[in-house]
Design an enzyme around this catalytic site. Structure first.
Site, PDB file in Angstrom:
ATOM      1  N   ASP A  76       0.829  -1.203   0.000  1.00 49.78           N
ATOM      2  CA  ASP A  76       0.000   0.000   0.000  1.00 49.78           C
ATOM      3  C   ASP A  76       0.866   1.256   0.000  1.00 49.78           C
ATOM      4  O   ASP A  76       0.557   2.240  -0.655  1.00 49.78           O
ATOM      5  CB  ASP A  76      -0.914   0.020   1.237  1.00 49.78           C
ATOM      6  CG  ASP A  76      -2.029  -1.004   1.112  1.00 49.78           C
ATOM      7  OD1 ASP A  76      -2.056  -1.720   0.082  1.00 49.78           O
ATOM      8  OD2 ASP A  76      -2.849  -1.096   2.057  1.00 49.78           O
ATOM      9  N   TYR A  96       2.260   1.987  -3.328  1.00 53.94           N
ATOM     10  CA  TYR A  96       1.193   2.517  -4.176  1.00 53.94           C
ATOM     11  C   TYR A  96       0.967   4.004  -3.854  1.00 53.94           C
ATOM     12  O   TYR A  96       0.889   4.842  -4.747  1.00 53.94           O
ATOM     13  CB  TYR A  96      -0.095   1.712  -3.956  1.00 53.94           C
ATOM     14  CG  TYR A  96      -1.274   2.213  -4.762  1.00 53.94           C
ATOM     15  CD1 TYR A  96      -1.502   1.759  -6.059  1.00 53.94           C
ATOM     16  CD2 TYR A  96      -2.167   3.151  -4.217  1.00 53.94           C
ATOM     17  CE1 TYR A  96      -2.566   2.221  -6.808  1.00 53.94           C
ATOM     18  CE2 TYR A  96      -3.238   3.626  -4.956  1.00 53.94           C
ATOM     19  CZ  TYR A  96      -3.437   3.156  -6.254  1.00 53.94           C
ATOM     20  OH  TYR A  96      -4.501   3.630  -6.987  1.00 53.94           O
ATOM     21  N   LYS A 113     -26.781 -14.826  -9.688  1.00 54.29           N
ATOM     22  CA  LYS A 113     -27.608 -13.624  -9.852  1.00 54.29           C
ATOM     23  C   LYS A 113     -27.278 -12.667  -8.724  1.00 54.29           C
ATOM     24  O   LYS A 113     -27.602 -12.918  -7.558  1.00 54.29           O
ATOM     25  CB  LYS A 113     -29.098 -13.958  -9.859  1.00 54.29           C
ATOM     26  CG  LYS A 113     -29.935 -12.734 -10.142  1.00 54.29           C
ATOM     27  CD  LYS A 113     -31.332 -13.092 -10.555  1.00 54.29           C
ATOM     28  CE  LYS A 113     -32.071 -11.901 -11.139  1.00 54.29           C
ATOM     29  NZ  LYS A 113     -32.117 -10.721 -10.297  1.00 54.29           N
ATOM     30  N   SER A 165     -34.933  -7.114 -18.459  1.00 52.51           N
ATOM     31  CA  SER A 165     -34.881  -7.752 -17.141  1.00 52.51           C
ATOM     32  C   SER A 165     -35.151  -9.240 -17.318  1.00 52.51           C
ATOM     33  O   SER A 165     -35.554  -9.682 -18.400  1.00 52.51           O
ATOM     34  CB  SER A 165     -35.860  -7.102 -16.177  1.00 52.51           C
ATOM     35  OG  SER A 165     -37.135  -7.210 -16.711  1.00 52.51           O
ATOM     36  N   LYS A 221     -34.358 -18.586  -9.210  1.00 51.80           N
ATOM     37  CA  LYS A 221     -34.222 -17.920  -7.913  1.00 51.80           C
ATOM     38  C   LYS A 221     -34.124 -18.944  -6.783  1.00 51.80           C
ATOM     39  O   LYS A 221     -34.739 -19.998  -6.828  1.00 51.80           O
ATOM     40  CB  LYS A 221     -35.436 -17.001  -7.663  1.00 51.80           C
ATOM     41  CG  LYS A 221     -35.567 -15.866  -8.655  1.00 51.80           C
ATOM     42  CD  LYS A 221     -34.587 -14.750  -8.416  1.00 51.80           C
ATOM     43  CE  LYS A 221     -35.060 -13.707  -7.443  1.00 51.80           C
ATOM     44  NZ  LYS A 221     -36.083 -12.811  -7.910  1.00 51.80           N
ATOM     45  N   CYS A 251     -43.564 -27.342  35.642  1.00 53.21           N
ATOM     46  CA  CYS A 251     -43.765 -27.911  36.974  1.00 53.21           C
ATOM     47  C   CYS A 251     -44.492 -26.974  37.934  1.00 53.21           C
ATOM     48  O   CYS A 251     -44.781 -27.353  39.066  1.00 53.21           O
ATOM     49  CB  CYS A 251     -42.427 -28.340  37.577  1.00 53.21           C
ATOM     50  SG  CYS A 251     -41.351 -26.957  37.979  1.00 53.21           S
ATOM     51  N   GLU A 287     -23.236  -5.329 -12.665  1.00 52.79           N
ATOM     52  CA  GLU A 287     -23.848  -5.043 -11.379  1.00 52.79           C
ATOM     53  C   GLU A 287     -22.865  -4.293 -10.480  1.00 52.79           C
ATOM     54  O   GLU A 287     -21.715  -4.711 -10.328  1.00 52.79           O
ATOM     55  CB  GLU A 287     -24.218  -6.390 -10.729  1.00 52.79           C
ATOM     56  CG  GLU A 287     -25.356  -6.321  -9.769  1.00 52.79           C
ATOM     57  CD  GLU A 287     -26.722  -6.357 -10.451  1.00 52.79           C
ATOM     58  OE1 GLU A 287     -26.799  -6.270 -11.697  1.00 52.79           O
ATOM     59  OE2 GLU A 287     -27.723  -6.444  -9.715  1.00 52.79           O
ATOM     60  N   CYS A 342     -36.698 -21.625  35.682  1.00 51.87           N
ATOM     61  CA  CYS A 342     -37.489 -22.396  36.634  1.00 51.87           C
ATOM     62  C   CYS A 342     -36.640 -22.554  37.898  1.00 51.87           C
ATOM     63  O   CYS A 342     -35.440 -22.840  37.807  1.00 51.87           O
ATOM     64  CB  CYS A 342     -37.802 -23.765  36.021  1.00 51.87           C
ATOM     65  SG  CYS A 342     -38.489 -24.907  37.226  1.00 51.87           S
ATOM     66  N   LYS A 383     -28.035 -18.531 -19.342  1.00 49.76           N
ATOM     67  CA  LYS A 383     -28.163 -17.807 -20.610  1.00 49.76           C
ATOM     68  C   LYS A 383     -27.704 -18.701 -21.755  1.00 49.76           C
ATOM     69  O   LYS A 383     -26.688 -19.390 -21.609  1.00 49.76           O
ATOM     70  CB  LYS A 383     -27.277 -16.555 -20.593  1.00 49.76           C
ATOM     71  CG  LYS A 383     -27.607 -15.585 -19.465  1.00 49.76           C
ATOM     72  CD  LYS A 383     -26.575 -14.468 -19.363  1.00 49.76           C
ATOM     73  CE  LYS A 383     -26.902 -13.570 -18.172  1.00 49.76           C
ATOM     74  NZ  LYS A 383     -25.871 -12.568 -17.928  1.00 49.76           N
TER      75      LYS A 383
HETATM   76  S1  IVH Z   1     -28.334 -10.408 -17.289  1.00 52.94           S
HETATM   77  C1  IVH Z   1     -31.246  -9.742 -20.247  1.00 52.94           C
HETATM   78  N1  IVH Z   1     -26.951 -11.503 -15.395  1.00 52.94           N
HETATM   79  O1  IVH Z   1     -30.941  -8.925 -12.694  1.00 52.94           O
HETATM   80  C2  IVH Z   1     -30.354  -9.999 -19.173  1.00 52.94           C
HETATM   81  N2  IVH Z   1     -28.557  -9.868 -14.823  1.00 52.94           N
HETATM   82  O2  IVH Z   1     -33.805  -8.919 -13.877  1.00 52.94           O
HETATM   83  C3  IVH Z   1     -30.380  -8.967 -18.133  1.00 52.94           C
HETATM   84  N3  IVH Z   1     -28.642  -9.364 -12.447  1.00 52.94           N
HETATM   85  O3  IVH Z   1     -31.234  -5.780 -14.092  1.00 52.94           O
HETATM   86  C4  IVH Z   1     -29.266  -8.967 -17.271  1.00 52.94           C
HETATM   87  N4  IVH Z   1     -27.059 -10.764 -11.825  1.00 52.94           N
HETATM   88  O4  IVH Z   1     -29.359  -6.114 -12.412  1.00 52.94           O
HETATM   89  C5  IVH Z   1     -27.910 -10.625 -15.708  1.00 52.94           C
HETATM   90  N5  IVH Z   1     -25.605 -12.521 -13.794  1.00 52.94           N
HETATM   91  C6  IVH Z   1     -26.562 -11.658 -14.121  1.00 52.94           C
HETATM   92  C7  IVH Z   1     -27.203 -10.873 -13.153  1.00 52.94           C
HETATM   93  C8  IVH Z   1     -28.206 -10.003 -13.546  1.00 52.94           C
HETATM   94  C9  IVH Z   1     -27.923  -9.847 -11.424  1.00 52.94           C
HETATM   95  C10 IVH Z   1     -29.708  -8.373 -12.344  1.00 52.94           C
HETATM   96  C11 IVH Z   1     -29.508  -7.212 -13.249  1.00 52.94           C
HETATM   97  C12 IVH Z   1     -30.755  -7.064 -14.050  1.00 52.94           C
HETATM   98  C13 IVH Z   1     -31.705  -7.956 -13.332  1.00 52.94           C
HETATM   99  C14 IVH Z   1     -32.575  -8.622 -14.360  1.00 52.94           C
END
Ligand code: IVH
Length: 719
Positions: A32, A35, A115, A81, A316, A413, A176, A470, A292
């Site tokens: 550190d 740096y 996620k 989303s 989830k 008791c 994220e 007790c 995906k």
């Molecule tokens: S992919 C079309 N990958 O989840 C794909 N999203 O409901 C959209 N999120 O707004 C995003 N981890 O903030 C993707 N490994 C991940 C993720 C992720 C968290 C969140 C992201 C997005 C929401 C989608």
């Protein structure tokens, strides 16, 4: 001038590289202070040559003037989303839909990611320079939070040059912004000590930090970033997600090390189980995994529907919180006589299991939460942690509800109850600046200021509780049954086949009124055989287990008596000191105080126990049944591991933890449960978590199972 300029460029490059090593790879190459030195050189050069300064200089991470408001930002490509599934069946449906649309494609790979539970952002790099950072907003329009994004050290302001890829003229990366669990705890502790607002959770803290108009505030928040998606790219042809992530890595962007490419739904389910199992040890909050379709042209083929891609799905984890109502509140009496309040709930599924009971821990918790029969409550069950009521929904409280009555009679008791206080704390922070309020004051329910060795400390009170007990310490039937359960437990007499239910039944029938009766159970063999659920085989097994338990070490016997606060380690010390049960039963208070780890409280618990009529009538009967192995006179000072403190952690394959513990103790070591600077070494097995981490932080030596064998053979080499 040219010279200075190239020095400036080299300096910036070098700081960037060290930022990358530190914040992205988590693997710094310099200290550190080295740096800091580089950084102050940069600042000096810039102050002498202000016209050098470029926006992507590491010194420009924090803007100088707060903004009045954020500009809105139109996403070039909508930020989609994810749709969710919660079960295997729903996941099968998802893949059936995908397969239908990809009918002419033989097989395809699936990219799996955790996620993350943070805030989604989009980053735009033009010719490798970070030019814009924007929040997701409604997916079409977000906010331009570039000045805040620049403060996040794991986000490069300039992409690393790589000979594998051409620097694209335009690159949009999505991902994220999050705060790790560890950083979140630190953030909240600091906020608390400085009288600032406590954040509800890491996600809120991350999202809130991104929306600060003053980037100086954002720069003080421990924000991190992980990339998880593709926006728009120019100049580079990418055909799959894994290729995209490989490229991002080359450019110095952080990607998730837990990502994995699999071939089919079984691979997905395996990934899900693996991540769920390790959830606790993952350094940031996640609420599921994402699958995906890996191939980008297959993704385009699949397209999207109502703002969600057809090529991705979030699987989830079971919800960890649920709403239900309290049907009744009971008090249970345990082995120690303490009355534990328990809420009986309308059954509800949470964390993947049905929950119908929930402990309220102690009287303080009842006072704090004020749960009432009929109340609507939010309960939480995270991982293997027992369910907790985290909130009473006051707006839904029935008008005729009343506070829980704290019993003045034992529900088992009918004896009167006693009130006791106990607390047990750990030091959170020690410092000398006495910054914090008055010594001796309780600053919040869970914190206390004290002064230790000239050091003002904030102590976190782990177990501060008022107990109701007790008063019929040795006769209350629940305490008696609890004592029998303890007596037969694995670390005590280890009698197999005498579980809680059987003890209850035998006790009710009158066969088992105290622990000495265990050795007379064989007289009731015929009666036992006629009882429901007992067969010849199980009775024989039980009676054999009882017989073989008669021969017992003195320290195990002392531990098995269940004297308040006399645990395994204290029992060993007592057995070492008194060597026989007769000597132990004649112990006196002052002598006890001279023994390691025994203070006035424990000494008086022991004296109170051995002087009771209960012990005086039980113990002679029990001792008659046993073959007690006296403690051998050992020369502790000459034991090879004398004074050595060891901590065991993780899953060990070839040995049981008790076995290792016993062997180390026999060589004089002290086995403790937490790692501190006094720990000499840690023996770590698989999946070791926080203790291993602490050992690394404190530079404590770490050995594995194989090395443990060498420790036993040749202890002197290891101290
Ligand atoms: S992919 C079309 N990958 O989840 C794909 N999203 O409901 C959209 N999120 O707004 C995003 N981890 O903030 C993707 N490994 C991940 C993720 C992720 C968290 C969140 C992201 C997005 C929401 C989608």
């Amino acid at each position: 001038m040219q010279d200075k300029n190239s020095k400036y460029e080299t300096l910036k490059e070098s700081i960037r590289k060290h930022d990358y090593n530190y914040y992205v790879l988590d693997d710094p190459e310099i200290s550190d202070s080295e740096y800091d030195l580089l950084f102050s050189e940069l600042i000096e050069l810039e102050s002498l040559n202000p016209d050098f300064i470029t926006p992507e200089s590491p010194s420009q991470r924090v803007g100088s003037t707060p903004l009045d408001s954020f500009n809105s930002y139109n996403h070039k490509k909508q930020m989609l989303s994810l749709a969710n599934v919660f079960s295997e069946d729903e996941l099968i449906d998802f893949f059936t839909r995908v397969n239908k649309r990809l009918i002419d494609i033989k097989s395809y790979k699936v990219f799996c990611e955790p996620k993350m539970d943070g805030a989604a952002i989009s980053l735009i790099y033009i010719n490798g320079i970070l030019t814009t950072g924007a929040t997701r907003g409604d997916g079409i329009k977000g906010e331009d939070v570039t000045s805040n994004i620049k403060t996040i050290k794991s986000i490069p302001q300039k992409l690393l040059l790589t000979n594998k890829y051409l620097m694209p003229s335009y690159l949009e990366v999505r991902g994220e912004v999050y705060i790790s669990k560890e950083d979140f705890i630190k953030l909240n502790k600091n906020a608390f000590l400085n009288d600032q607002k406590i954040f509800a959770n890491p996600r809120n803290a991350a999202a809130g930090s991104l929306r600060q108009l003053d980037s100086k505030i954002t720069s003080q928040r421990p924000l991190s970033f992980i990339a998880h998606g593709i926006g728009e790219i120019k100049d580079i042809d990418i055909s799959s997600l894994d290729e995209f992530f490989t490229m991002l890595k080359e450019f110095g962007l952080p990607i998730n090390p837990l990502n994995k490419k699999v071939s089919d739904i079984n691979g997905c389910l395996k990934y899900y189980e693996e991540i769920l199992k390790n959830r606790e040890g993952i350094p940031f909050d996640i609420d599921g995994v994402v699958y995906k379709v890996n191939n980008l042209s297959y993704q385009s083929k699949l397209g999207e529907v109502s703002r969600s891609p057809r090529w991705a799905i979030a699987h989830k984890f079971p919800a960890e919180e649920a709403t239900t109502s309290i049907e009744s509140i009971d008090f249970q009496v345990g082995r120690t006589g303490i009355l534990t309040p328990v809420a009986r709930l309308k059954p509800v599924k949470v964390g993947g299991v049905i929950v119908s009971n929930c402990t309220l821990h102690n009287i303080d918790e009842v006072k704090r939460l004020d749960p009432r029969v009929g109340d609507t409550v939010i309960i939480r069950r995270a991982g293997d942690v027992i369910p907790q009521i985290i909130k009473v929904v006051l707006s839904k409280r029935p008008s005729n509800s009343s506070r829980v009555d704290i019993p003045n009679k034992c529900p088992a008791c009918g004896s009167s109850t006693l009130n006791e206080n106990a607390s047990d704390w750990v030091v959170v922070k020690g410092n000398n600046n006495q910054q914090i309020k008055k010594f001796g004051s309780e600053i919040e329910a869970n914190y206390f200021i004290s002064k230790e060795a000239n050091d003002y400390s904030v102590k976190e009170i782990k177990n501060k509780a008022a107990f109701v007990k007790c008063s019929a310490e040795f006769t209350c039937p629940e305490i008696v049954k609890g004592n029998i359960v303890h007596f037969v437990s694995r670390k005590a007499f280890d009698i197999e086949g005498l579980g809680q239910e059987i003890i209850n039944t035998f006790n009710k029938k009158g066969f088992l009124k105290d622990v000495a009766d265990i050795y007379n159970l064989k007289a009731f063999k015929n009666e036992l055989m006629e009882m429901d659920g007992f067969g010849q085989k199980s009775i024989t097994k039980l009676l054999n287990s009882i017989e073989s338990s008669r021969r017992v070490n003195l320290h195990k016997l002392i531990y098995s008596l269940g004297i308040s606060e006399v645990g395994e380690a204290t029992s060993r010390n007592l057995a070492q000191e008194y060597t026989s049960i007769d000597l132990f039963l004649n112990a006196d208070f002052d002598h006890l105080l001279g023994i390691d780890d025994i203070g006035p409280k424990v000494a008086s618990n022991i004296i109170n126990y051995i002087k009771t009529d209960f012990a005086k009538s039980l113990l002679p009967r029990l001792i008659l049944e046993l073959d007690i192995i006296k403690t051998a006179e050992v020369d502790i000072a000459n034991m090879p591991l004398n004074g050595v403190q060891v901590v065991l952690t993780g899953k060990l394959n070839n040995y049981s933890r008790d076995e290792i513990k016993e062997n180390l103790i026999l060589k004089g070591a002290k086995v403790s449960s937490s790692v501190s600077s006094k720990t000499n070494f840690v023996i770590a097995g698989e999946n070791a978590g926080s203790k291993l981490k602490k050992a690394i932080e404190l530079n404590v030596r770490i050995y594995d199972e194989n090395e443990y064998e060498s420790i036993l053979k040749n202890p002197s080499k290891y101290i």
